[in-house]
Design an enzyme around this catalytic site. Sequence first.
Site, PDB file in Angstrom:
ATOM      1  CB  SER A 198      -0.769   0.278   1.143  1.00  0.00           C
ATOM      2  OG  SER A 198      -1.593   1.172   0.896  1.00  0.00           O
ATOM      3  CG  ASN A 199      -0.605   4.693  -1.138  1.00  0.00           C
ATOM      4  OD1 ASN A 199      -0.948   5.564  -0.628  1.00  0.00           O
ATOM      5  ND2 ASN A 199      -1.191   3.372  -2.265  1.00  0.00           N
ATOM      6  CE1 TYR A 200       4.775   4.703   5.205  1.00  0.00           C
ATOM      7  CE2 TYR A 200       5.629   5.633   2.828  1.00  0.00           C
ATOM      8  CZ  TYR A 200       5.857   4.650   4.182  1.00  0.00           C
ATOM      9  OH  TYR A 200       7.189   4.233   4.762  1.00  0.00           O
TER      10      TYR A 200
END
Length: 395
Positions: A198-200
């Site tokens: 995923s990412n932030y």
Amino acid sequence: MTGSIAAYKAAILVRLLIRAGAEVRVVMTPTAKAFITPLTLATLSKSPVPVEFFNPENGAWNSHVSLGEWADALLIAPATACTLAKMATGVADNLLTTVYLSAKCPVFVAPAMDLDMYAHPTTQYNLDSLKSYGNYVIEPDEGELASGLQGKGRMAEPEQIVATLTQFFDRQAHLSGKTVLVTAGPTIEPIDPVRFISNYSSGKMGYALAAELQQRGARVILLTGKCALTPPAGVQVLEVLTAEEMYHAACTAFKSCDGAVMCAAVADYTPQQVADAKIKKQEEAWTLTLRRTPDIAAALGEMKGDRLLVGFALETDHEQQNARLKLERKNMDFIVLNSLRDQGAGFGGDTNKVTLLCRNGDQTDFEMKSKREVASDIVDEMERVWHSKPQAAQS
Ligand code: PMT
């Protein structure tokens, strides 16, 4: 109203609001009574002015919940440093701050205090927090203060406050009849039942856009990845996990929309295979094979017709060049560039710093602002493009 010398302007403020067509109910803090009487304000507003939680004479309860529900807007003018601090931290120790915490309507604060109190980092921090919660700050004026000092801290003039509210309500009609899709948050690409890629992205930028569009009268479909945020009241929420799910939901929803803002941070790759059971660790290095996900913005760009398509570009280098390529390749009307090289921009925080890049080569650089203010700048540009376009054709 809170306890500031600027409360003397409150009588005029109530008058002007009523003259502008508003129905006004005044709530005062106990200290505000030292500056102006409830009788004056009750007479002008033609409604009793509650100050305490209940009337000690007869026990009648002043319901903060129903006051919060009744209002279309809550205006705290004058707003002292103390009340701003309570609002920013959720201290509900008087009727006014409990009304604030219960209110679902837009909230405006018009600070009034001495210049040093206003400039103090704590006050500025509290104002930033309030803005990040979606409240509106009506900046104080510069000039002579009650202390005799000169500087910024005088409550904005009643005419200015009323003009801000009038403008706000006028704007609500700007996008009525429009339906807008907003994508927000991260996608999650499972590897096995316990791991994912995923990412932030927190979703804050996308949720701020949804709130702003809704505030201006648009019907909003918020297509969101997993976020720990409460969606703005009244928007239609579609929750998805993966890029693939977001792609299908976006393509379907876009058909009934007049435009879309693609703010989600979508994974470009996903594991080729998702393991059914937890992958056991091994001694050797492990290679995970990824495949491309569909490009949602590019797909909407192909089907857009006269619809408006706004994209984002999150860059770390060659920002303008990369953003312009995305703008063209995905057939967007304009793109919002944010760079991780700017401290306070991009993922997670309450602020962002953006540049809008248009198809005709125009470019607008904005200062660092709260995400809600950035959303407002983006929606201003959407309105501008819409006005210059023929009516969106939905098919
Ligand atoms: O959520 P926050 O914490 O508030 O952070 C906000 C943000 C940084 C996520 C937001 O401001 C932002 O920049 N969103 C876009 C992030 C991104 O994925 O950028 P990109 O340059 O990789 O993608 C370009 C555009 O194509 C974006 O509009 C993206 O939504 C879209 N895209 C990308 C890949 C893909 N498979 N499908 C897409 O639609």
